[in-house]
Structure formats: C-alpha cells, structure tokens
Motif scaffolding. Sequence first.
Motif, mmCIF file in Angstrom:
data_model
loop_
_atom_site.group_PDB
_atom_site.id
_atom_site.type_symbol
_atom_site.label_atom_id
_atom_site.label_comp_id
_atom_site.label_asym_id
_atom_site.label_seq_id
_atom_site.Cartn_x
_atom_site.Cartn_y
_atom_site.Cartn_z
ATOM 1 N N THR A 20 0.625 -1.161 -0.023
ATOM 2 C CA THR A 20 0.108 -0.086 -0.047
ATOM 3 C C THR A 20 0.982 1.222 0.005
ATOM 4 N N SER A 21 1.897 1.062 0.846
ATOM 5 C CA SER A 21 2.810 2.537 0.994
ATOM 6 C C SER A 21 3.615 2.632 -0.378
ATOM 7 N N LEU A 22 3.933 1.819 -0.998
ATOM 8 C CA LEU A 22 4.676 1.775 -2.316
ATOM 9 C C LEU A 22 3.533 2.190 -3.392
ATOM 10 N N LEU A 23 2.402 1.813 -3.144
ATOM 11 C CA LEU A 23 1.342 1.760 -4.300
ATOM 12 C C LEU A 23 0.982 3.568 -4.279
ATOM 13 N N ILE A 24 0.929 4.057 -2.784
ATOM 14 C CA ILE A 24 0.499 5.556 -2.730
ATOM 15 C C ILE A 24 1.810 6.348 -3.333
ATOM 16 N N GLN A 25 3.050 5.899 -3.014
ATOM 17 C CA GLN A 25 4.189 6.665 -3.498
ATOM 18 C C GLN A 25 3.984 6.825 -5.128
ATOM 19 N N ALA A 26 3.826 5.515 -5.749
ATOM 20 C CA ALA A 26 3.876 5.385 -7.054
ATOM 21 C C ALA A 26 2.783 6.366 -7.767
ATOM 22 N N LEU A 27 1.540 6.309 -7.026
ATOM 23 C CA LEU A 27 0.442 6.971 -7.638
ATOM 24 C C LEU A 27 0.602 8.463 -7.500
ATOM 25 N N ALA A 49 5.074 3.198 7.682
ATOM 26 C CA ALA A 49 5.579 2.900 6.393
ATOM 27 C C ALA A 49 5.807 3.983 5.335
ATOM 28 N N LEU A 50 4.867 5.018 5.533
ATOM 29 C CA LEU A 50 4.809 5.996 4.732
ATOM 30 C C LEU A 50 5.771 7.302 5.031
ATOM 31 N N GLY A 51 6.010 7.069 6.335
ATOM 32 C CA GLY A 51 6.947 8.169 7.108
ATOM 33 C C GLY A 51 6.343 9.443 7.380
ATOM 34 N N VAL A 52 4.993 9.359 7.767
ATOM 35 C CA VAL A 52 4.172 10.248 7.972
ATOM 36 C C VAL A 52 3.936 10.294 9.383
ATOM 37 N N THR A 53 4.267 11.712 10.057
ATOM 38 C CA THR A 53 3.746 11.980 11.560
ATOM 39 C C THR A 53 2.461 12.147 11.463
ATOM 40 N N VAL A 54 1.705 11.426 12.345
ATOM 41 C CA VAL A 54 0.255 11.344 12.730
ATOM 42 C C VAL A 54 -0.081 12.069 14.022
ATOM 43 N N THR A 55 -1.005 12.768 14.273
ATOM 44 C CA THR A 55 -1.476 13.351 15.525
ATOM 45 C C THR A 55 -2.914 12.972 15.951
ATOM 46 N N PRO A 220 10.880 4.529 7.088
ATOM 47 C CA PRO A 220 9.886 4.347 6.265
ATOM 48 C C PRO A 220 9.949 3.695 4.926
ATOM 49 N N ILE A 221 9.092 2.554 4.402
ATOM 50 C CA ILE A 221 9.269 1.882 3.269
ATOM 51 C C ILE A 221 9.525 2.710 2.004
ATOM 52 N N VAL A 222 8.677 3.624 1.992
ATOM 53 C CA VAL A 222 8.876 4.639 0.800
ATOM 54 C C VAL A 222 10.297 5.203 0.578
ATOM 55 N N GLY A 223 11.337 4.886 1.574
ATOM 56 C CA GLY A 223 12.614 5.444 1.403
ATOM 57 C C GLY A 223 13.394 4.460 0.763
#
Length: 244
Positions: A20-27, A49-55, A220-223
């Motif tokens: 999913t994370s790689l798919l979002i990155q590609a999209l 996996a996306l390297g996003v900080t969430v609050t 992050p996987i996207v890295g």
Amino acid sequence: IRPCTVVISGKGGTGKTTITSLLIQALIADGERPVLAVDADPNANLHEALGVTVTETLGSMREEAFTKNIPPGMDRTGYIKYRFRRVLTEAEGYDLLAMGRPEGSGCYCFPNALLTECIETIERSYRLVIVDSEAGMEHISRGTIKSPEVLLIVSDPGARGMRTAGRIRDLAESLGLPRDRIFLVVNRDRDDVATTSDIPLIARIPEDPAIGEADLAGAPIVGIPEESPARAAVRDLAGWLIEE
Ligand code: ADP
Ligand code: MG
C-alpha cells in the motif's frame, strides 16, 4: 481509473502495508491527485511505512467524542461529523486517514455505521482511495468499506497462501463483491516457487532486501531506492490501477 482499491489478505503479514505504501508513492509520483490513503488496520502502521507523523486518528476522534464535552447544541453524532475532516493528515501529495490511537497503544476498532458514513462522504472528494486493510474480511463483512472497485488479495507465493487467497476470494464473492473486481498480488515472489491460482494475477512483487532493511531500521518503506525491484513492480501495478 479505478477509484477505490482495498488491499487485503487471508494470512497476516503478507505485505499489505508495504505494498500500500509503495502504491501510494507510485500514484502520487504519476500526478494522480487527489489521493486518499486510509489505514483500516487496527495495528495502525501505514503512516510509519509512509514516513508520516500523525497526531489525529479515527481512534482519537472517536475517543474524544465519547469523553470530552460536546459543544452546546451539538449531539455526539453531529460532533463526529463536524470533527471528521480535521482527522485527515495532510501528507505530500495525498491525505491520510489514520487509524488507531496516535500513541499506538493497542488496537482500536470502529464497527460504527456513522464512521462508515463519514468515510463515504470523504471518499467522494478524492479521485483515488487506497485502503490498507487488516487480514481477513472484517471490513467487507461489516460493511465499513462498501463495494470497492478493486480488491487486491496479497499473498506469499506458496501453495497454502494460494489456498487462503482463494478462500478470501470466495468469501468476498459471497458478501456480494463481483468476481471481476478481485485480483491476486503475489508478494515476496521467487523464481523457484510456481504459483497457481484461479484468481487473476495482477502483480508479482519480488522479495526485496531493501524492504527488510528499512523495516529493521524503523525507516519508512517509501525510502527504499527507486530502482529496487519491489518499487518497480508496484509502479507497474499503479499504472494498471490508473489506466482507462
Ligand atoms: P501486512 O501489512 O500484510 O501485515 P507488512 O507489509 O507489514 O505486512 O509486511 C510484513 C513483513 O514482510 C515486514 O517485515 C516486511 O518487511 C516484509 N516484506 C513485505 N514485503 C516484502 C518484500 N517484497 N520483500 C521483502 N520483505 C517483505
Ligand atoms: Mg499491515
């Protein structure tokens, strides 16, 4: 364009979040916007996996609606609806609807018709919605996620994985999802394993050491490098999703 894609599996740990994370990155690299990423797994690790900080998460919002003082003149239902948009995390090129508690203190589920309604409202403002689901069919059977255009069943290439994927496909069909929306993604693919399934095979994602390294390092996987084989394979999958 295939608007709502749900990534699912029968077995746990098959690589749903990774893919999913790689798919979002590609999209988003393809300039296909606006994209909404939804973490629908109570383990709540898509943002990592996306390297996003969430609050803000669905869990925190729901908790708040049940413990905090609701503004005067508003009921709980109204409050959740009013708060809902603020739950989105703005990432680079997409929005993320995160699950769980922000501090990650365990699982959090929301078998809640109201939230389903909120998700549907929010879905309408996006061109593409990608949902990272939990293993099994909870969301589809509870109706939290209704009628995705594409169901991607992620499996390892082994024979048991294929049988499990087949059972998940049967279950999805019995719950009313048309068979022609269901596809198989073989992950951690290896040349020495022959894969046979009657589910249409839409992608083979190779075993990729860069993914294991990123995971072990907590990165992050996207890295992972752009030329790494899993990223290349997921780019093709993204291309298929946005064609037409
Ligand atoms: P799920 O979301 O289905 O539970 P994850 O995406 O968290 O699965 O992946 C589970 C494990 O498998 C992780 O440790 C991840 O690093 C590893 N993994 C997933 N896909 C690959 C791949 N193509 N190559 C190498 N390791 C992978
Ligand atoms: Mg996962």
